[in-house]
Write a protein that holds these residues in place. Structure first.
Motif, PDB file in Angstrom:
ATOM      1  N   UNK A  34     -14.779   5.227  40.281  1.00 35.40           N
ATOM      2  CA  UNK A  34     -14.510   3.817  40.519  1.00 35.40           C
ATOM      3  C   UNK A  34     -13.774   3.239  39.334  1.00 35.40           C
ATOM      4  N   UNK A  35     -12.848   2.317  39.564  1.00 42.17           N
ATOM      5  CA  UNK A  35     -11.999   1.801  38.489  1.00 42.17           C
ATOM      6  C   UNK A  35     -12.356   0.384  38.051  1.00 42.17           C
ATOM      7  N   UNK A  36     -13.402  -0.209  38.628  1.00 36.63           N
ATOM      8  CA  UNK A  36     -13.788  -1.555  38.196  1.00 36.63           C
ATOM      9  C   UNK A  36     -14.393  -1.554  36.793  1.00 36.63           C
ATOM     10  N   UNK A  37     -14.930  -0.429  36.364  1.00 34.11           N
ATOM     11  CA  UNK A  37     -15.635  -0.307  35.096  1.00 34.11           C
ATOM     12  C   UNK A  37     -16.632   0.824  35.209  1.00 34.11           C
ATOM     13  N   UNK A  38     -17.462   0.979  34.185  1.00 31.87           N
ATOM     14  CA  UNK A  38     -18.431   2.080  34.154  1.00 31.87           C
ATOM     15  C   UNK A  38     -19.835   1.536  33.906  1.00 31.87           C
ATOM     16  N   UNK A  39     -20.781   2.022  34.703  1.00 31.18           N
ATOM     17  CA  UNK A  39     -22.186   1.650  34.553  1.00 31.18           C
ATOM     18  C   UNK A  39     -22.884   2.713  33.710  1.00 31.18           C
ATOM     19  N   UNK A  40     -23.489   2.272  32.603  1.00 26.17           N
ATOM     20  CA  UNK A  40     -24.311   3.147  31.769  1.00 26.17           C
ATOM     21  C   UNK A  40     -25.714   3.127  32.372  1.00 26.17           C
ATOM     22  N   UNK A  95     -21.491  -2.391  23.385  1.00 21.31           N
ATOM     23  CA  UNK A  95     -20.508  -3.244  24.068  1.00 21.31           C
ATOM     24  C   UNK A  95     -20.558  -3.162  25.588  1.00 21.31           C
ATOM     25  N   UNK A  96     -21.486  -3.890  26.185  1.00 26.44           N
ATOM     26  CA  UNK A  96     -21.525  -4.007  27.643  1.00 26.44           C
ATOM     27  C   UNK A  96     -21.368  -5.478  28.019  1.00 26.44           C
ATOM     28  N   UNK A  97     -20.816  -5.714  29.211  1.00 30.20           N
ATOM     29  CA  UNK A  97     -20.520  -7.075  29.655  1.00 30.20           C
ATOM     30  C   UNK A  97     -21.705  -7.742  30.351  1.00 30.20           C
ATOM     31  N   UNK A  98     -22.567  -6.938  30.979  1.00 33.58           N
ATOM     32  CA  UNK A  98     -23.720  -7.467  31.703  1.00 33.58           C
ATOM     33  C   UNK A  98     -24.726  -6.344  31.866  1.00 33.58           C
ATOM     34  N   UNK A  99     -25.979  -6.720  32.106  1.00 32.60           N
ATOM     35  CA  UNK A  99     -27.045  -5.719  32.196  1.00 32.60           C
ATOM     36  C   UNK A  99     -27.940  -6.005  33.385  1.00 32.60           C
ATOM     37  N   UNK A 100     -28.390  -4.935  34.032  1.00 28.10           N
ATOM     38  CA  UNK A 100     -29.367  -5.018  35.113  1.00 28.10           C
ATOM     39  C   UNK A 100     -30.544  -4.129  34.739  1.00 28.10           C
ATOM     40  N   UNK A 119     -39.465  -5.534  19.805  1.00 23.94           N
ATOM     41  CA  UNK A 119     -38.510  -6.191  20.700  1.00 23.94           C
ATOM     42  C   UNK A 119     -39.029  -7.548  21.157  1.00 23.94           C
ATOM     43  N   UNK A 120     -40.341  -7.658  21.370  1.00 23.86           N
ATOM     44  CA  UNK A 120     -40.922  -8.925  21.824  1.00 23.86           C
ATOM     45  C   UNK A 120     -40.707 -10.043  20.808  1.00 23.86           C
ATOM     46  N   UNK A 121     -40.556  -9.685  19.541  1.00 19.69           N
ATOM     47  CA  UNK A 121     -40.376 -10.689  18.489  1.00 19.69           C
ATOM     48  C   UNK A 121     -38.935 -11.164  18.369  1.00 19.69           C
ATOM     49  N   UNK A 122     -38.014 -10.543  19.095  1.00 17.49           N
ATOM     50  CA  UNK A 122     -36.595 -10.894  19.013  1.00 17.49           C
ATOM     51  C   UNK A 122     -36.190 -11.803  20.166  1.00 17.49           C
ATOM     52  N   UNK A 123     -35.227 -12.697  19.944  1.00 18.47           N
ATOM     53  CA  UNK A 123     -34.733 -13.527  21.049  1.00 18.47           C
ATOM     54  C   UNK A 123     -33.947 -12.696  22.050  1.00 18.47           C
ATOM     55  N   UNK A 124     -33.787 -13.227  23.245  1.00 21.01           N
ATOM     56  CA  UNK A 124     -33.004 -12.540  24.264  1.00 21.01           C
ATOM     57  C   UNK A 124     -31.547 -12.447  23.823  1.00 21.01           C
ATOM     58  N   UNK A 125     -30.889 -11.328  24.078  1.00 22.08           N
ATOM     59  CA  UNK A 125     -29.466 -11.209  23.730  1.00 22.08           C
ATOM     60  C   UNK A 125     -28.618 -12.139  24.597  1.00 22.08           C
ATOM     61  N   UNK A 126     -27.479 -12.534  24.061  1.00 18.52           N
ATOM     62  CA  UNK A 126     -26.588 -13.458  24.771  1.00 18.52           C
ATOM     63  C   UNK A 126     -25.675 -12.668  25.690  1.00 18.52           C
ATOM     64  N   UNK A 127     -26.233 -12.230  26.811  1.00 18.06           N
ATOM     65  CA  UNK A 127     -25.472 -11.436  27.783  1.00 18.06           C
ATOM     66  C   UNK A 127     -26.051 -11.706  29.161  1.00 18.06           C
ATOM     67  N   UNK A 128     -25.223 -11.827  30.196  1.00 17.70           N
ATOM     68  CA  UNK A 128     -25.750 -12.051  31.544  1.00 17.70           C
ATOM     69  C   UNK A 128     -26.611 -10.863  31.994  1.00 17.70           C
ATOM     70  N   UNK A 157     -23.124  -9.130  39.922  1.00 19.34           N
ATOM     71  CA  UNK A 157     -23.193  -9.533  38.506  1.00 19.34           C
ATOM     72  C   UNK A 157     -22.076  -8.851  37.723  1.00 19.34           C
ATOM     73  N   UNK A 158     -21.885  -7.570  37.928  1.00 20.04           N
ATOM     74  CA  UNK A 158     -20.822  -6.857  37.225  1.00 20.04           C
ATOM     75  C   UNK A 158     -19.444  -7.431  37.595  1.00 20.04           C
ATOM     76  N   UNK A 159     -19.243  -7.668  38.888  1.00 23.33           N
ATOM     77  CA  UNK A 159     -17.940  -8.209  39.346  1.00 23.33           C
ATOM     78  C   UNK A 159     -17.621  -9.538  38.664  1.00 23.33           C
ATOM     79  N   UNK A 160     -18.662 -10.357  38.482  1.00 21.05           N
ATOM     80  CA  UNK A 160     -18.472 -11.694  37.913  1.00 21.05           C
ATOM     81  C   UNK A 160     -18.233 -11.661  36.399  1.00 21.05           C
TER      82      UNK A 160
END
Length: 284
Positions: free
Chosen positions: A11-17, A113-118, A212-221, A278-281
């Motif tokens: 697929x050419x939209x991107x790559x899912x890790x 470097x990822x654009x969004x996470x599920x 991890x619980x002591x850290x704020x949420x990352x700024x990523x959708x 989510x990835x498309x957006x």
């Protein structure tokens, strides 16, 4: 340490890790990769050290063992290098299940470097009886400097869950076909199987979840999928984390168990449709 990766450059939209959970192997995600490819995405996934056909640290192959969760970040970095070498299309996105959700959240915190996470039923807390938690903390602390750290965590042993219990009453999926799909892989290729975690793994997991619980949420959708019948991970930290994730959404699946990606066809379709949306957006 030799690890194992596999990719679908289709697929050419991107790559899912795609980051698996504890005990899992690449083969388990063959159908999930197909679902993502059908939605236009390439996929790369991994056998973490200590499971699947990657190298295992202990003579007892059935014991899941690491000394620290930082070792999994080394594996993830090797996976990212493999994605670069293979020329997998960018942007990159994350899909992380269970223990993979713990590894993935740390990766986001350090700027992978990822654009969004599920996330699917992420292990942001270890589910155990209230009385057992202080016992586990004490036992793992005492065992840490000794070879006792290689022994199995309390209530666990060398048996693989999929081969040990029947479909009726299992805590992974309500779908009989997907249960057979997962079970048959381990039954036909026993080298893919894994039993319980070592005391060292449990200590490392408790420490990483607390850090991890002591850290704020990352700024990523992000979207976090969680079944209402979840019995494997501790759900309270999941609800707490997503309540504080400004551009994150908690997506509840009524009646679903731990393996959202291995649930009924309707659950799986909803999960992969929402992930792809989510990835498309967030491709720009």
């Amino acid at each position: 340490m030799r690890i194992r990766v596999a990719w679908w450059h289709q697929g050419e939209k991107g790559t899912v890790l795609l980051l698996p959970g504890r005990t899992e192997c690449i083969e388990k995600y063959g159908r999930a990769a197909g679902d993502l490819v059908a939605r236009g995405y390439s996929v790369i996934t991994i056998d973490w050290r200590g499971q699947g056909l990657a190298d295992r640290a202990l003579p007892d192959r059935m014991a899941g063992h690491v000394g620290t969760f930082a070792e999994y970040q080394q594996d993830l970095d090797a996976m990212l290098q493999a994605a670069e070498t293979a020329g997998l299309p960018k942007p990159w996105f994350m899909m992380a299940h269970s223990m993979g959700g713990c590894i993935g959240l740390r990766a986001l915190q350090r700027g992978v470097p990822v654009k969004a996470a599920v996330f699917s039923a992420p292990m942001w807390g270890i589910s155990m009886a209230a009385w057992l938690r202080p016992v586990a903390q004490m036992v793992t602390a005492l065992a840490a400097p000794t070879r006792l750290a290689h022994r199995y965590a309390p209530t666990t042993g060398p048996d693989n869950y999929l081969l040990q219990v029947p479909f009726e009453g299992n805590v992974l999926t309500t779908d009989r076909d997907m249960w057979a799909y997962m079970r048959d892989q381990v039954r036909e290729v026993p080298a893919l199987g894994l039993g319980g975690p070592s005391l060292a793994w449990l200590r490392a997991a408790l420490k990483e979840c607390a850090a991890l619980a002591a850290l704020p949420a990352p700024d990523i959708p992000a979207i976090c999928a969680l079944g209402t019948a979840e019995k494997v991970v501790d759900v309270a930290p999941v609800h707490l984390r997503m309540a504080g994730w400004s551009n994150g959404q908690l997506d509840l699946y009524p009646g679903a168990e731990h393996e959202i990606m291995m649930e009924s066809p309707s659950v799986r379709k909803r999960f992969f449709d929402r992930a792809a949306a989510l990835y498309d957006a967030n491709r720009g």
